[in-house]
Design a protein around this motif. Structure first.
Motif, PDB file in Angstrom:
ATOM      1  N   VAL A  98      -9.405  -2.816 -30.248  1.00  0.00           N
ATOM      2  CA  VAL A  98     -10.814  -2.981 -30.621  1.00  0.00           C
ATOM      3  C   VAL A  98     -11.170  -4.459 -30.715  1.00  0.00           C
ATOM      4  CG1 VAL A  98     -12.556  -2.476 -32.374  1.00  0.00           C
ATOM      5  CG2 VAL A  98     -10.768  -0.792 -31.862  1.00  0.00           C
ATOM      6  N   ASN A  99     -10.303  -5.238 -31.324  1.00  0.00           N
ATOM      7  CA  ASN A  99     -10.577  -6.667 -31.490  1.00  0.00           C
ATOM      8  C   ASN A  99     -10.671  -7.373 -30.143  1.00  0.00           C
ATOM      9  OD1 ASN A  99     -10.421  -6.264 -34.263  1.00  0.00           O
ATOM     10  ND2 ASN A  99      -8.254  -6.797 -34.355  1.00  0.00           N
ATOM     11  N   THR A 100      -9.786  -7.012 -29.214  1.00  0.00           N
ATOM     12  CA  THR A 100      -9.812  -7.648 -27.900  1.00  0.00           C
ATOM     13  C   THR A 100     -11.080  -7.303 -27.139  1.00  0.00           C
ATOM     14  OG1 THR A 100      -7.394  -7.631 -27.777  1.00  0.00           O
ATOM     15  CG2 THR A 100      -8.584  -7.854 -25.700  1.00  0.00           C
ATOM     16  N   ALA A 101     -11.536  -6.060 -27.249  1.00  0.00           N
ATOM     17  CA  ALA A 101     -12.790  -5.670 -26.592  1.00  0.00           C
ATOM     18  C   ALA A 101     -13.957  -6.513 -27.111  1.00  0.00           C
ATOM     19  CB  ALA A 101     -13.057  -4.185 -26.819  1.00  0.00           C
ATOM     20  N   ALA A 102     -13.983  -6.733 -28.423  1.00  0.00           N
ATOM     21  CA  ALA A 102     -15.058  -7.538 -29.015  1.00  0.00           C
ATOM     22  C   ALA A 102     -15.004  -8.981 -28.509  1.00  0.00           C
ATOM     23  CB  ALA A 102     -14.941  -7.503 -30.539  1.00  0.00           C
ATOM     24  N   ARG A 103     -13.809  -9.499 -28.297  1.00  0.00           N
ATOM     25  CA  ARG A 103     -13.680 -10.876 -27.810  1.00  0.00           C
ATOM     26  C   ARG A 103     -14.036 -10.969 -26.334  1.00  0.00           C
ATOM     27  NH1 ARG A 103      -8.486 -10.730 -31.459  1.00  0.00           N
ATOM     28  NH2 ARG A 103      -9.445 -11.379 -33.421  1.00  0.00           N
ATOM     29  N   LEU A 104     -13.738  -9.920 -25.570  1.00  0.00           N
ATOM     30  CA  LEU A 104     -14.140  -9.905 -24.165  1.00  0.00           C
ATOM     31  C   LEU A 104     -15.654  -9.884 -24.042  1.00  0.00           C
ATOM     32  CD1 LEU A 104     -11.563  -7.364 -22.683  1.00  0.00           C
ATOM     33  CD2 LEU A 104     -11.759  -9.784 -22.096  1.00  0.00           C
ATOM     34  N   LEU A 105     -16.314  -9.244 -24.981  1.00  0.00           N
ATOM     35  CA  LEU A 105     -17.777  -9.213 -24.975  1.00  0.00           C
ATOM     36  C   LEU A 105     -18.343 -10.623 -25.067  1.00  0.00           C
ATOM     37  CD1 LEU A 105     -20.424  -7.600 -25.092  1.00  0.00           C
ATOM     38  CD2 LEU A 105     -20.130  -7.476 -27.575  1.00  0.00           C
ATOM     39  N   LYS A 106     -17.702 -11.464 -25.844  1.00  0.00           N
ATOM     40  CA  LYS A 106     -18.171 -12.841 -25.988  1.00  0.00           C
ATOM     41  C   LYS A 106     -17.920 -13.654 -24.726  1.00  0.00           C
ATOM     42  CE  LYS A 106     -17.388 -12.829 -30.991  1.00  0.00           C
ATOM     43  NZ  LYS A 106     -18.823 -12.691 -31.316  1.00  0.00           N
ATOM     44  N   VAL A 107     -16.929 -13.238 -23.932  1.00  0.00           N
ATOM     45  CA  VAL A 107     -16.627 -13.930 -22.681  1.00  0.00           C
ATOM     46  C   VAL A 107     -17.646 -13.576 -21.604  1.00  0.00           C
ATOM     47  CG1 VAL A 107     -14.926 -14.131 -20.809  1.00  0.00           C
ATOM     48  CG2 VAL A 107     -14.169 -14.104 -23.195  1.00  0.00           C
ATOM     49  N   ALA A 108     -18.162 -12.336 -21.659  1.00  0.00           N
ATOM     50  CA  ALA A 108     -19.078 -11.850 -20.634  1.00  0.00           C
ATOM     51  C   ALA A 108     -20.423 -12.570 -20.695  1.00  0.00           C
ATOM     52  CB  ALA A 108     -19.286 -10.350 -20.792  1.00  0.00           C
ATOM     53  N   GLU A 109     -20.911 -12.976 -19.527  1.00  0.00           N
ATOM     54  CA  GLU A 109     -22.244 -13.553 -19.416  1.00  0.00           C
ATOM     55  C   GLU A 109     -23.257 -12.433 -19.209  1.00  0.00           C
ATOM     56  OE1 GLU A 109     -22.843 -16.656 -19.909  1.00  0.00           O
ATOM     57  OE2 GLU A 109     -20.792 -17.441 -19.878  1.00  0.00           O
ATOM     58  N   THR A 110     -24.536 -12.768 -19.281  1.00  0.00           N
ATOM     59  CA  THR A 110     -25.583 -11.775 -19.073  1.00  0.00           C
ATOM     60  C   THR A 110     -25.406 -11.098 -17.716  1.00  0.00           C
ATOM     61  OG1 THR A 110     -27.139 -13.032 -20.421  1.00  0.00           O
ATOM     62  CG2 THR A 110     -28.068 -11.390 -18.908  1.00  0.00           C
ATOM     63  N   GLY A 111     -25.426  -9.773 -17.732  1.00  0.00           N
ATOM     64  CA  GLY A 111     -25.288  -9.006 -16.508  1.00  0.00           C
ATOM     65  C   GLY A 111     -23.858  -8.677 -16.129  1.00  0.00           C
ATOM     66  N   VAL A 145      -6.490 -12.952 -18.883  1.00  0.00           N
ATOM     67  CA  VAL A 145      -7.299 -13.046 -17.667  1.00  0.00           C
ATOM     68  C   VAL A 145      -8.405 -11.992 -17.723  1.00  0.00           C
ATOM     69  CG1 VAL A 145      -7.334 -12.849 -15.154  1.00  0.00           C
ATOM     70  CG2 VAL A 145      -5.365 -13.890 -16.305  1.00  0.00           C
ATOM     71  N   PRO A 146      -9.672 -12.412 -17.764  1.00  0.00           N
ATOM     72  CA  PRO A 146     -10.764 -11.444 -17.751  1.00  0.00           C
ATOM     73  C   PRO A 146     -11.102 -11.057 -16.315  1.00  0.00           C
ATOM     74  CG  PRO A 146     -11.646 -13.642 -18.036  1.00  0.00           C
ATOM     75  CD  PRO A 146     -10.157 -13.794 -17.944  1.00  0.00           C
ATOM     76  N   TYR A 147     -11.435  -9.800 -16.113  1.00  0.00           N
ATOM     77  CA  TYR A 147     -11.836  -9.319 -14.788  1.00  0.00           C
ATOM     78  C   TYR A 147     -13.300  -8.904 -14.843  1.00  0.00           C
ATOM     79  CZ  TYR A 147      -6.941  -9.304 -13.433  1.00  0.00           C
ATOM     80  OH  TYR A 147      -5.651  -9.678 -13.140  1.00  0.00           O
ATOM     81  N   ARG A 148     -14.115  -9.534 -14.016  1.00  0.00           N
ATOM     82  CA  ARG A 148     -15.544  -9.235 -13.962  1.00  0.00           C
ATOM     83  C   ARG A 148     -15.800  -8.200 -12.877  1.00  0.00           C
ATOM     84  NH1 ARG A 148     -14.900 -14.277 -16.003  1.00  0.00           N
ATOM     85  NH2 ARG A 148     -16.371 -14.854 -17.656  1.00  0.00           N
ATOM     86  N   ILE A 149     -16.245  -7.018 -13.282  1.00  0.00           N
ATOM     87  CA  ILE A 149     -16.460  -5.914 -12.356  1.00  0.00           C
ATOM     88  C   ILE A 149     -17.625  -6.239 -11.419  1.00  0.00           C
ATOM     89  CG2 ILE A 149     -17.075  -3.479 -12.143  1.00  0.00           C
ATOM     90  CD1 ILE A 149     -14.299  -3.908 -13.278  1.00  0.00           C
ATOM     91  N   LEU A 150     -17.395  -6.060 -10.124  1.00  0.00           N
ATOM     92  CA  LEU A 150     -18.426  -6.330  -9.115  1.00  0.00           C
ATOM     93  C   LEU A 150     -19.124  -5.055  -8.665  1.00  0.00           C
ATOM     94  CD1 LEU A 150     -16.484  -8.926  -6.924  1.00  0.00           C
ATOM     95  CD2 LEU A 150     -18.074  -9.372  -8.818  1.00  0.00           C
ATOM     96  N   GLY A 151     -18.423  -3.950  -8.684  1.00  0.00           N
ATOM     97  CA  GLY A 151     -19.022  -2.693  -8.259  1.00  0.00           C
ATOM     98  C   GLY A 151     -17.953  -1.663  -7.974  1.00  0.00           C
ATOM     99  N   GLU A 152     -18.394  -0.481  -7.544  1.00  0.00           N
ATOM    100  CA  GLU A 152     -17.465   0.611  -7.263  1.00  0.00           C
ATOM    101  C   GLU A 152     -17.079   0.573  -5.791  1.00  0.00           C
ATOM    102  OE1 GLU A 152     -16.849   5.280  -8.497  1.00  0.00           O
ATOM    103  OE2 GLU A 152     -18.654   4.188  -9.076  1.00  0.00           O
ATOM    104  N   ARG A 153     -15.823   0.860  -5.526  1.00  0.00           N
ATOM    105  CA  ARG A 153     -15.340   0.876  -4.155  1.00  0.00           C
ATOM    106  C   ARG A 153     -15.922   2.068  -3.398  1.00  0.00           C
ATOM    107  NH1 ARG A 153     -11.094  -2.606  -3.484  1.00  0.00           N
ATOM    108  NH2 ARG A 153      -9.944  -3.212  -5.374  1.00  0.00           N
ATOM    109  N   ASP A 154     -16.030   1.933  -2.098  1.00  0.00           N
ATOM    110  CA  ASP A 154     -16.370   3.056  -1.249  1.00  0.00           C
ATOM    111  C   ASP A 154     -15.270   4.103  -1.379  1.00  0.00           C
ATOM    112  OD1 ASP A 154     -15.991   4.405   1.638  1.00  0.00           O
ATOM    113  OD2 ASP A 154     -18.116   3.928   1.311  1.00  0.00           O
TER     114      ASP A 154
END
Length: 208
Positions: A98-111, A145-154
């Motif tokens: 839970v704590n790591t998820a909250a910290r990843l939220l702070k890493v994420a930019e708008t969108g 290492v944070p991974y920024r999701i780009l979209g769903e694969r075909d």
């Protein structure tokens, strides 16, 4: 309105909105019922919720004089959960996950939907992402290492990528399949392993 939309989207993907904290949507997948594809469900829900917020923003931006934006952090792992007897959500969830998820939220930019390496290992066959620079997170010994999701694969894309490091397993499975054909008798194959290790892909390769 956004709270109703969030609850509907998260629920449709099999999760629950545990609580709203200010403008934060605190959602959980795998509690009280765990599914093997909970990480994929969580990412899909986040992407859909981002699209919904963008649509709402386009409708009301001129009225409120600003745009609405959303950013999300997702992590996967064990949590300690107990039903809540207060207004602090349906469940009280504790643990490093839970704590790591909250910290990843702070890493994420708008969108952005940012997931942890643990989550990425389980969704990499389904989504595309861009690995970010390792970031130091409070309570973590090594940078994450944070991974920024780009979209769903075909739907056909995953099957076109080579399967690496499973030659021995594929030979064993193919031999069993040939044995079934030659003897005219069925066999049961049980694939066991940690989540995200590639059981689904291995089965798909055998069927192919």
């Amino acid at each position: 309105r956004i709270k109703g939309v969030a609850s509907s989207i998260v629920g449709r993907h099999g999760g629950i909105v545990n609580q709203f904290v200010g403008d934060e949507v605190y959602s959980v997948f795998g509690v009280p019922q765990a599914r093997r594809d909970d990480p994929q469900r969580a990412v899909r829900a986040a992407l859909e919720l981002h699209r919904a917020v963008d649509e709402i923003s386009a409708q009301i931006a001129s009225k409120i004089g600003q745009t609405l934006g959303m950013h999300s952090g997702i992590n996967t792992g064990p949590v300690l959960a107990r039903e809540s007897e207060s207004h602090a959500g349906r469940y009280v969830l504790t643990g490093d996950t839970v704590n790591t998820a909250a910290r990843l939220l702070k890493v994420a930019e708008t969108g952005e939907v940012v997931v942890s390496p643990e989550t990425w290992r389980q969704v990499s066959e389904t989504f595309t992402a861009r690995a970010g620079e390792p970031v130091a997170l409070k309570g973590k010994e090594a940078p994450l290492v944070p991974y920024r999701i780009l979209g769903e694969r075909d739907s056909t894309e995953a099957g076109t990528r080579p399967l690496i490091g499973r030659g021995e397993e594929m030979q064993q499975l193919a031999a069993l399949a040939r044995s079934c054909v030659e003897r005219g008798r069925g066999r049961v194959i049980v694939l066991r392993g940690d989540p995200g290790i590639g059981k689904t892909r291995l089965a798909a390769e055998l069927l192919a």
